[in-house]
Scaffold this active site. Structure first.
Site, PDB file in Angstrom:
ATOM      1  N   SER A 101       1.064  -1.383  -0.321  1.00 55.53           N
ATOM      2  CA  SER A 101      -0.297   0.257   0.506  1.00 55.53           C
ATOM      3  C   SER A 101       0.717   1.671   0.108  1.00 55.53           C
ATOM      4  O   SER A 101       1.944   1.069   0.772  1.00 55.53           O
ATOM      5  CB  SER A 101      -0.787  -0.386   1.206  1.00 55.53           C
ATOM      6  OG  SER A 101      -1.497   0.941   1.531  1.00 55.53           O
ATOM      7  N   GLU A 130       0.553   3.835   1.946  1.00 54.18           N
ATOM      8  CA  GLU A 130       1.003   4.048   2.694  1.00 54.18           C
ATOM      9  C   GLU A 130       1.731   3.524   3.547  1.00 54.18           C
ATOM     10  O   GLU A 130       2.631   3.521   4.514  1.00 54.18           O
ATOM     11  CB  GLU A 130      -0.616   3.345   3.998  1.00 54.18           C
ATOM     12  CG  GLU A 130      -1.393   4.062   4.302  1.00 54.18           C
ATOM     13  CD  GLU A 130      -1.583   5.744   4.971  1.00 54.18           C
ATOM     14  OE1 GLU A 130      -1.132   5.268   6.254  1.00 54.18           O
ATOM     15  OE2 GLU A 130      -2.147   5.883   3.966  1.00 54.18           O
ATOM     16  N   TYR A 189      -0.618   0.450   9.961  1.00 53.71           N
ATOM     17  CA  TYR A 189      -1.140  -0.541   9.124  1.00 53.71           C
ATOM     18  C   TYR A 189       0.118  -0.010   8.244  1.00 53.71           C
ATOM     19  O   TYR A 189       0.717  -1.026   7.542  1.00 53.71           O
ATOM     20  CB  TYR A 189      -2.802   1.180   8.278  1.00 53.71           C
ATOM     21  CG  TYR A 189      -3.073  -0.053   7.177  1.00 53.71           C
ATOM     22  CD1 TYR A 189      -3.768  -1.342   6.803  1.00 53.71           C
ATOM     23  CD2 TYR A 189      -2.793   0.636   5.723  1.00 53.71           C
ATOM     24  CE1 TYR A 189      -3.972  -1.745   5.657  1.00 53.71           C
ATOM     25  CE2 TYR A 189      -3.080  -0.095   4.510  1.00 53.71           C
ATOM     26  CZ  TYR A 189      -3.333  -1.285   4.249  1.00 53.71           C
ATOM     27  OH  TYR A 189      -3.889  -1.512   3.220  1.00 53.71           O
TER      28      TYR A 189
HETATM   29  O1  G4F Z   1     -10.739   6.732   2.220  1.00 57.20           O
HETATM   30  P1  G4F Z   1      -9.874   6.708   4.133  1.00 57.20           P
HETATM   31  O2  G4F Z   1      -9.506   6.339   4.986  1.00 57.20           O
HETATM   32  O3  G4F Z   1      -8.542   5.793   2.570  1.00 57.20           O
HETATM   33  P2  G4F Z   1      -7.133   5.605   3.684  1.00 57.20           P
HETATM   34  O4  G4F Z   1      -6.741   6.370   4.249  1.00 57.20           O
HETATM   35  O5  G4F Z   1      -6.213   6.917   2.400  1.00 57.20           O
HETATM   36  O6  G4F Z   1      -6.266   5.007   2.619  1.00 57.20           O
HETATM   37  C1  G4F Z   1      -6.727   4.022   1.629  1.00 57.20           C
HETATM   38  O7  G4F Z   1      -5.698   3.812   1.063  1.00 57.20           O
HETATM   39  C2  G4F Z   1      -4.714   3.048   1.235  1.00 57.20           C
HETATM   40  C3  G4F Z   1      -3.866   3.071   0.089  1.00 57.20           C
HETATM   41  O8  G4F Z   1      -4.250   2.068  -1.208  1.00 57.20           O
HETATM   42  C4  G4F Z   1      -4.594   1.500   1.386  1.00 57.20           C
HETATM   43  F1  G4F Z   1      -3.112   0.946   2.115  1.00 57.20           F
HETATM   44  C5  G4F Z   1      -5.951   1.913   2.576  1.00 57.20           C
HETATM   45  O9  G4F Z   1      -6.042   0.154   3.249  1.00 57.20           O
HETATM   46  C6  G4F Z   1      -7.259   2.244   2.221  1.00 57.20           C
HETATM   47  O10 G4F Z   1      -7.860   1.627   1.171  1.00 57.20           O
HETATM   48  O11 G4F Z   1      -8.852   7.819   3.513  1.00 57.20           O
HETATM   49  C7  G4F Z   1      -8.217   9.240   2.277  1.00 57.20           C
HETATM   50  C8  G4F Z   1      -7.902  10.173   2.929  1.00 57.20           C
HETATM   51  C9  G4F Z   1      -7.300  10.422   4.117  1.00 57.20           C
HETATM   52  O12 G4F Z   1      -6.487  11.887   3.932  1.00 57.20           O
HETATM   53  C10 G4F Z   1      -8.683  11.139   5.257  1.00 57.20           C
HETATM   54  O13 G4F Z   1      -7.396  11.744   5.922  1.00 57.20           O
HETATM   55  O14 G4F Z   1      -9.612  11.087   3.138  1.00 57.20           O
HETATM   56  C11 G4F Z   1      -9.166  12.019   4.344  1.00 57.20           C
HETATM   57  N1  G4F Z   1     -10.748  11.851   5.523  1.00 57.20           N
HETATM   58  C12 G4F Z   1     -10.878  13.719   5.454  1.00 57.20           C
HETATM   59  N2  G4F Z   1     -12.202  12.894   6.121  1.00 57.20           N
HETATM   60  C13 G4F Z   1     -11.092  11.187   5.634  1.00 57.20           C
HETATM   61  C14 G4F Z   1     -12.379  12.499   5.892  1.00 57.20           C
HETATM   62  N3  G4F Z   1     -10.753   9.822   5.596  1.00 57.20           N
HETATM   63  C15 G4F Z   1     -11.584   9.161   6.570  1.00 57.20           C
HETATM   64  N4  G4F Z   1     -12.170   7.808   6.341  1.00 57.20           N
HETATM   65  N5  G4F Z   1     -12.638   9.362   6.866  1.00 57.20           N
HETATM   66  C16 G4F Z   1     -13.461  11.601   6.886  1.00 57.20           C
HETATM   67  O15 G4F Z   1     -14.423  11.510   7.131  1.00 57.20           O
END
Ligand code: G4F
Length: 327
Positions: free
Chosen positions: A128, A130, A152
């Protein structure tokens, strides 16, 4: 002869698309699922409900090496796609302990079982972006040093080293995809894209009045999940095992995703979206943006669906769920 593949995490977004792809290529598919998934199949297996007749399910636990040994021994797979992991990037201490244990142990157990009982099986490890974490350069490629900032990400770096070690020490064919964010209508609700489209559609239908988000100015490199699982398969068809960044190479802000989704529904997001400091994450200073040149040149891979079409497909998918519910 028909190839056999084991997929862990088969009921997830990626697992379900991968199962569809491999079935279309004539594979015999074996999925490993927990007993609880079989007992609550309507919810936990909904992504593969249309495939259950065509795949062989094994009840097994990835934290139990004996159950993995039995499955690997019985199936004698040609390929194993290890997609299962606790994949939500959580910063909670409670989650840290189990995420690290589960992700690292499951990878180690599977590799050990394959080494002993099916050493010709090719192994795909789901890495990932990450793993790069608080990275010093953008875009990132296969030579960029890892600097994970979430448990993670740390668990994925450990899994990567395990897979590489089994490659160099024991001669197993282990390849890793360093996948950037990839989305689809099957994305889980805890991830920001699904949270956004689900809320936008509910707001449109008068079922919700606002949406709370964290950092709207975080940048992500978003791609389309079916394109990314295609890359996983390509990685196991090469002459030599290797590691590949899989990304679109374009970044957008969470705000852009919100704006595009709400606009598709003729809504102005500024009227409905609020931020909650508790949803902000530490260490999101540098843009995670992938350089997939190696995958393009060595695998012939490229992504087919761009950002605006991903948002549109997700909004349409969410809308159709509500339409079906009301029929
Ligand atoms: O959708 P996210 O939770 O994905 P994140 O953390 O980037 O991780 C995903 O992608 C990775 C890379 O492929 C994988 F390894 C992992 O397993 C997963 O599939 O968050 C995306 C972005 C972040 O910057 C977070 O800070 O959205 C921002 N965000 C803003 N508000 C939020 C929120 N994320 C989440 N989940 N919920 C919010 O309310």
């Amino acid at each position: 002869m028909m190839k056999k593949a084991i997929i862990t995490g088969i009921a997830g977004q990626d697992g379900s698309y991968l199962a569809e792809l491999l079935l279309s290529k004539g594979y015999e598919i074996h999925g490993i699922v927990r007993r609880i998934a079989i007992e609550d199949s309507e919810h936990k297996l909904k992504n593969i409900s249309h495939l259950t007749e065509r795949i062989i399910m094994h009840v097994g636990s990835l934290d139990n090496i004996l159950s993995l040994i039995k499955i690997v021994k019985d199936v004698q797979p040609d390929e194993c796609y290890h997609l299962a992991s606790s994949s939500f990037v959580s910063y909670s201490f409670d989650d840290e302990i189990s995420i690290l244990n589960n992700n690292v142990n499951s990878t180690h157990y599977l590799l050990a079982a394959i080494k002993e009982f099916a050493p010709r099986c090719r192994f795909y490890f789901a890495g990932s972006s990450e793993m790069f974490g608080d990275v010093g350069q953008s875009p990132q490629n296969e030579t960029t040093p890892f600097n994970p900032r979430s448990i993670y990400g740390i668990s994925k770096v450990a899994g990567h080293h395990l897979a590489r070690n089994y490659r160099s020490q024991y001669g197993l064919f282990t390849s890793m995809g360093i996948l950037y964010n990839h989305e689809s209508p099957r994305r889980g609700y805890e991830f920001v894209t699904r949270k956004i489209v689900s809320s936008a559609v509910k707001i449109k239908l008068g079922l919700q009045d606002h949406l709370l988000l964290g950092n709207l100015d975080a940048w992500r490199d978003w791609g389309y999940a079916p394109d990314y699982v295609h890359a996983m398969w390509m990685m196991l068809q090469t002459d030599e095992p290797d590691d590949f960044v899989i990304a679109s190479g374009k970044t957008h802000r969470v705000r852009d995703f919100v704006d595009t989704a709400f606009s598709l529904l003729d809504l102005d997001y500024r009227r409905y979206v609020r931020t909650d400091p508790q949803l902000f994450r530490p260490s999101e200073r540098v843009q995670l943006c992938g350089d997939a040149t190696k995958a393009r040149t060595r695998l012939g891979w490229s992504h087919t669906i761009d950002f605006s079409d991903i948002v549109r497909l997700m909004v349409e998918g969410e809308m159709s769920l509500h339409t079906k519910c009301n029929q």
